[in-house]
Design an enzyme around this catalytic site. Structure first.
Site, PDB file in Angstrom:
ATOM      1  N   ASN A 212       0.814  -1.226   0.000  1.00 14.76           N
ATOM      2  CA  ASN A 212       0.000   0.000   0.000  1.00 14.76           C
ATOM      3  C   ASN A 212       0.843   1.270   0.000  1.00 14.76           C
ATOM      4  O   ASN A 212       0.526   2.231  -0.699  1.00 14.76           O
ATOM      5  CB  ASN A 212      -1.001  -0.012   1.154  1.00 14.76           C
TER       6      ASN A 212
ATOM      7  N   GLY B 143       2.920  -5.907   7.209  1.00 16.93           N
ATOM      8  CA  GLY B 143       1.924  -6.665   6.461  1.00 16.93           C
ATOM      9  C   GLY B 143       0.839  -7.176   7.384  1.00 16.93           C
ATOM     10  O   GLY B 143       0.586  -6.606   8.454  1.00 16.93           O
TER      11      GLY B 143
ATOM     12  N   GLU C  63       5.175  -4.741  11.994  1.00 13.18           N
ATOM     13  CA  GLU C  63       4.140  -3.695  11.946  1.00 13.18           C
ATOM     14  C   GLU C  63       2.976  -4.312  11.191  1.00 13.18           C
ATOM     15  O   GLU C  63       3.028  -4.514   9.983  1.00 13.18           O
ATOM     16  CB  GLU C  63       4.691  -2.449  11.246  1.00 13.18           C
TER      17      GLU C  63
ATOM     18  N   CYS D  14      -3.535   0.466   7.316  1.00 12.07           N
ATOM     19  CA  CYS D  14      -3.637  -0.421   8.482  1.00 12.07           C
ATOM     20  C   CYS D  14      -4.153   0.305   9.716  1.00 12.07           C
ATOM     21  O   CYS D  14      -4.781  -0.310  10.585  1.00 12.07           O
ATOM     22  CB  CYS D  14      -2.289  -1.060   8.772  1.00 12.07           C
TER      23      CYS D  14
ATOM     24  N   GLU E  90       8.472   1.524  14.684  1.00 11.91           N
ATOM     25  CA  GLU E  90       9.208   2.082  13.558  1.00 11.91           C
ATOM     26  C   GLU E  90       9.121   3.594  13.625  1.00 11.91           C
ATOM     27  O   GLU E  90       8.127   4.151  14.110  1.00 11.91           O
ATOM     28  CB  GLU E  90       8.630   1.584  12.232  1.00 11.91           C
TER      29      GLU E  90
END
Length: 509
Positions: free
Chosen positions: A176, A251, A273, A307, A481
């Protein structure tokens, strides 16, 4: 029936953009050891434009031998080159060169992003311009990050805790936002002194290839960054290989669990993540139309394929119907169309299978008693993987559409009895990536934020800031992150205790 491509007149932005030559020099090759090498297989991935449903380009598919070569190149660069021994300030200069190179290639990357996954070009242009800033951020961090911390040891004369690069990193990014996701991994890994194998997503590999071309252009030492595109089986090879010291993955939670089990078996480091099903809690003192407009606008980002989207909207039962109507009015009026048309607010989903997935969830929502306020089908276009912006009301918090990540423009409105019940409902999920609280009382917002089990909690809208760190609780991931916390997973701490003070160091006062 009309086609969204037809919303842009011939010769306009959409058509001229699709006539552009592919801005990649070597889509038929892999970037390994500082060179573009031919793959060992003849297999390719077909990249389909989600607006036209036509082939955009093909990219080389890496086989098992290719992945082994990339890992070997990264291992050699870490074990036998000067790269991990450079001072952080020296590696920071390479980060700045990458940042400058990506800025020069911003237009190419933005077109790739739009053509591959359907993101609005107005958004892709603005967002890609900011990717270089992430590399600059970590370059700046080299000046004051505590790579060494002096101590007074209980025994001996010299004590030092040094943070050293963890080694070879296997970085796997989702389709994405691949360029940003790669930056969140590559930038801190390079600053730390790691070497990297970046596995690009088969649906959207172009941005990773742009990064590889920048690395070649600036002369990044061979093997420090390797880029290839692979399917799940070969990607798992990257996770399993004992020469890879750490895996950084973005993912789905299902794949994340698989990676965690493999890494746990061999004690490899990992950061994950993963997915989300993020709540927005609207307290009674906040204006419903303002909240509805904010949430509808936020769900247009990446066509709902985010997400951290705020897709579970929790509002007091006595205001539920009024809010659902307002949200339906705002979201239902969103203009769906060609991502190159400046008037479009929502583009297509990235792939046919993604549209099928979203449609299956809409069917489940109806079957489980949700009331469809707006949307639920496809717009009247001849082609393109489009779905109408969709709102359900009266959704039970245990319903499938309230608990599972849909990854599309589908919002669920959930009634709550009171504030305490709203917080309880917000936390009743296996995910914990993002959340927000709508209230005019900042103290109330802060109290609620401390009770919500999420990696990020915003106030009166969708909020994230990668400089502060991004990640989730529960099945939304492991680690963070971005920011200073995003550098730590690429470093190992080593305690050094010596009988005497080595040259170059002064006694502690």
């Amino acid at each position: 029936m009309s086609s969204p491509v037809g919303t842009v007149e011939s010769g306009g932005a959409g058509f001229s953009a699709r006539e552009r030559a592919l801005p990649l020099s070597h889509p038929d090759r892999l970037f390994i050891g500082g060179q573009w090498v031919a793959p060992t297989t003849s297999s390719t991935f077909a990249i389909i434009d989600p607006t036209t449903e036509e082939l955009y380009y093909r990219v080389a598919e890496a086989g098992p031998e290719d992945m082994a070569k990339a890992i070997a190149a990264a291992r050699t660069a870490f074990d036998r080159s000067e790269w991990p021994l450079l001072a952080p300030a020296e590696r920071a200069e390479w980060l700045r060169k990458i940042a400058d190179g990506l800025r020069r290639r911003a237009a190419d990357a933005s077109h790739l992003w739009t053509r591959q996954v359907g993101v609005l070009h107005t958004m892709s242009s603005a967002s890609i311009e900011r990717v270089g800033a992430h590399y600059d951020y970590y370059a700046d961090l080299a000046a004051d990050f505590p790579f060494e911390v002096r101590h007074r040891p209980l025994q001996g004369a010299f004590g030092n805790v040094v943070r050293e690069p963890i080694g070879v990193v296997g970085a796997i990014v989702a389709w994405n936002t691949p360029m940003s996701l790669a930056a969140y991994k590559v930038a801190p890994a390079l600053l730390a002194g790691c070497t990297i194998v970046l596995k690009a997503p088969p649906e959207a590999p172009g941005e990773a290839y742009v990064l590889a071309e920048v690395a070649e252009e600036i002369g990044l030492p061979a093997g420090v960054l390797n880029v290839l595109t692979a399917d799940r089986e070969v990607s798992e090879q990257l996770v399993r290989d004992p020469r890879v010291d750490k895996v950084a993955f973005t993912g789905s939670s299902g794949v994340g669990r698989r990676i965690a089990s493999i890494c746990g078996d061999r004690m490899a480091r990992y950061t994950l993540e993963l997915g989300g099903k993020s709540p927005a809690v609207i307290f009674d003192d906040y204006d419903l139309e303002t909240a509805a407009r904010s949430l509808a606008d936020a769900e247009c980002v990446l066509n709902g394929q985010v997400c951290s989207s705020l897709t579970r909207i929790i509002v007091s039962r006595h205001r539920h119907d009024e809010f659902a109507e307002a949200l339906g009015a705002f979201f239902g009026s969103v203009r769906v169309g060609d991502p190159y048309d400046p008037a479009s607010q929502l583009g297509p989903l990235a792939m046919e299978r993604q549209r099928d997935r979203v449609e299956s969830y809409i069917a489940k929502g109806l079957a489980e008693g949700g009331k469809l306020v707006t949307g639920g089908g496809r717009p009247d276009f001849e082609r393109g993987f489009y779905i109408q912006p969709t709102v359900f009301s009266g959704v039970d918090n245990q319903a499938t559409i309230a608990q599972e990540e849909i990854f599309g423009p589908v919002l669920s409105v959930i009634p709550a009895d009171d504030e305490e019940h709203a917080i309880q409902l917000a936390n009743e999920t296996v995910f914990g990536l993002n959340a927000t609280v709508f209230t005019n009382d900042v103290d109330r917002a802060y109290r609620a934020a401390r009770r919500l089990r999420a990696g990020t909690v915003g106030h009166n809208g969708y909020r994230t800031d990668p400089r502060m760190g991004f990640g989730g609780f529960k099945q939304s991931g492991v680690g963070r992150e971005g920011g200073r916390d995003g550098l730590l997973p690429y470093l190992e701490s080593k305690t050094v205790i010596l009988d005497e003070i080595p040259s170059g160091y002064e006694p502690l006062v």
